[in-house]
Design a protein around this motif. Sequence first.
Motif, short mmCIF file in Angstrom:
data_model
loop_
_atom_site.label_atom_id
_atom_site.label_comp_id
_atom_site.label_asym_id
_atom_site.label_seq_id
_atom_site.Cartn_x
_atom_site.Cartn_y
_atom_site.Cartn_z
N ASP A 1 42.39 31.16 41.28
CA ASP A 1 42.61 32.36 40.43
C ASP A 1 41.49 33.08 40.45
OD1 ASP A 1 45.04 31.27 39.70
OD2 ASP A 1 44.56 30.25 38.08
N THR A 2 40.28 32.73 40.53
CA THR A 2 39.25 33.49 40.22
C THR A 2 39.09 34.51 41.62
OG1 THR A 2 37.80 31.86 39.22
CG2 THR A 2 36.61 33.52 40.46
N VAL A 3 39.42 34.01 42.85
CA VAL A 3 39.33 34.46 44.05
C VAL A 3 40.39 35.71 44.04
CG1 VAL A 3 39.46 34.55 46.43
CG2 VAL A 3 38.24 32.97 45.34
N GLN A 4 41.68 35.18 43.54
CA GLN A 4 42.84 36.29 43.72
C GLN A 4 42.45 37.35 42.60
OE1 GLN A 4 46.86 34.73 43.82
NE2 GLN A 4 47.64 36.60 42.91
N THR A 5 41.98 37.20 41.44
CA THR A 5 41.85 37.98 40.54
C THR A 5 40.65 39.14 41.14
OG1 THR A 5 42.21 36.70 38.68
CG2 THR A 5 41.09 38.53 38.09
N PHE A 6 39.81 38.44 41.94
CA PHE A 6 38.45 39.29 42.35
C PHE A 6 39.10 40.11 43.16
CE2 PHE A 6 36.08 38.48 46.59
CZ PHE A 6 34.99 39.23 46.30
N ILE A 7 39.99 39.88 44.22
CA ILE A 7 40.58 40.61 45.27
C ILE A 7 41.46 41.86 44.73
CG2 ILE A 7 41.91 40.85 47.41
CD1 ILE A 7 40.85 38.16 48.22
N LYS A 8 42.19 41.16 43.63
CA LYS A 8 43.10 42.28 42.93
C LYS A 8 42.33 43.35 42.27
CE LYS A 8 46.89 42.13 39.46
NZ LYS A 8 46.36 43.38 38.63
N SER A 9 41.27 43.00 41.59
CA SER A 9 40.66 44.07 40.99
C SER A 9 40.30 45.15 42.00
CB SER A 9 39.32 43.50 40.42
OG SER A 9 38.35 43.03 41.15
N VAL A 10 39.85 45.04 43.23
CA VAL A 10 39.71 45.89 44.30
C VAL A 10 40.78 46.81 44.54
CG1 VAL A 10 38.72 46.55 46.56
CG2 VAL A 10 37.68 44.43 45.09
N PHE A 11 41.69 46.04 44.52
CA PHE A 11 43.22 46.83 45.05
C PHE A 11 43.29 47.76 43.85
CE2 PHE A 11 44.36 43.79 47.96
CZ PHE A 11 44.65 44.66 49.19
N ASP A 12 43.11 47.25 42.54
CA ASP A 12 43.51 47.92 41.18
C ASP A 12 42.67 49.34 41.09
OD1 ASP A 12 45.51 46.50 40.80
OD2 ASP A 12 44.62 45.15 39.29
N THR A 13 41.36 48.97 41.19
CA THR A 13 40.17 49.98 40.75
C THR A 13 39.70 50.88 42.20
OG1 THR A 13 38.26 48.26 41.17
CG2 THR A 13 39.54 48.70 38.99
N GLY A 14 39.68 50.25 43.19
CA GLY A 14 39.07 50.88 44.54
C GLY A 14 37.78 50.94 44.20
N GLU A 15 37.06 49.94 43.68
CA GLU A 15 35.76 49.64 43.34
C GLU A 15 35.17 48.29 44.16
OE1 GLU A 15 33.57 51.96 42.38
OE2 GLU A 15 35.20 53.46 41.83
N PRO A 16 34.08 48.14 44.44
CA PRO A 16 33.37 47.06 45.12
C PRO A 16 33.15 45.86 43.92
CG PRO A 16 31.95 48.78 45.51
CD PRO A 16 33.06 49.25 44.92
N THR A 17 33.14 44.79 44.24
CA THR A 17 32.81 43.50 43.28
C THR A 17 32.53 42.37 44.13
OG1 THR A 17 33.54 42.62 41.25
CG2 THR A 17 35.08 42.73 43.07
N SER A 18 31.86 41.47 43.27
CA SER A 18 31.34 40.24 43.89
C SER A 18 31.81 38.98 43.00
CB SER A 18 29.85 40.35 44.05
OG SER A 18 29.44 41.27 44.80
N CYS A 19 31.84 37.88 43.45
CA CYS A 19 31.90 36.64 43.01
C CYS A 19 31.60 35.41 43.82
CB CYS A 19 33.41 36.34 42.68
SG CYS A 19 34.53 35.78 43.80
N GLU A 20 31.39 34.47 43.29
CA GLU A 20 30.80 33.09 43.89
C GLU A 20 32.09 32.26 43.72
OE1 GLU A 20 27.34 31.50 42.41
OE2 GLU A 20 26.00 33.01 43.04
N ALA A 21 32.21 31.26 44.89
CA ALA A 21 33.29 30.37 45.00
C ALA A 21 32.99 29.37 45.98
CB ALA A 21 34.66 31.22 45.48
N GLN A 22 33.61 28.21 45.79
CA GLN A 22 33.38 27.07 46.79
C GLN A 22 34.47 27.01 47.81
OE1 GLN A 22 32.60 23.82 43.70
NE2 GLN A 22 30.80 23.41 45.11
#
Length: 224
Positions: A92-113
């Motif tokens: 869920d973290t990774v999908q939300t992370f990518i979705k935020s870029v589609f929604d806002t057009g802004e870059p973002t970052s996250c950590e995941a295993q």
Amino acid sequence: MNDQDKTKDQLISELAELRERLAVQREPVAADAYFSLTNPQWRSLVVNTPVFILIFDQDYRLQFINRTSPSTTPSELIGKHCSDLVLPEYADTVQTFIKSVFDTGEPTSCEAQACCEDGQVQWHINHAGPIFDNDEVIAVSVVAEDITLKKQAERERDRSCAILNAAIECLPFDFFALGPDGRYILQNAAAKSDYGDSIGKTPEQVCPNEQDLALWLDNNRRAF
């Protein structure tokens, strides 16, 4: 015929047709449409870079990856959902992370295993950014850096600090640690029992006895 003169069924039918056209136009784009991999300099850069480069379409499915672990190939991963590339607890973290870029057009970052095909678990810091076409985000690129060794070092550091702090707490005498600004940053239970909470205070604020204070200050000077 104007839209206001059309029946409800006509408008619904036209909307369905428009959606079908958009779906065709938004089919996954081949990797070469994003990168000119026929260019030898660019191909070398993409293939040999120490980070992973991935591109996800609007359905969150992988359309491009520059390289993989030795146990798998890019063709085995193309088309997979982003949540399939990480451990379940990070899906869920990774999908939300990518979705935020589609929604806002802004870059973002996250950590995941992520779990490799050989069962090895790796930590990645993921930096995502938008890919635009006529001001619309049509895909998201992700640069994933392997930080497994860093995470292992952090865990070992935390383990060592926990052991050290436990040992300090058990000392039967007062123990203080002074920071470079002359204020206490650590004390054990014995010191807290004798002098109260000293964290953030100076020796002058902690020790009321002038003779003891002079000895403390002299010890501190010699230590520094």
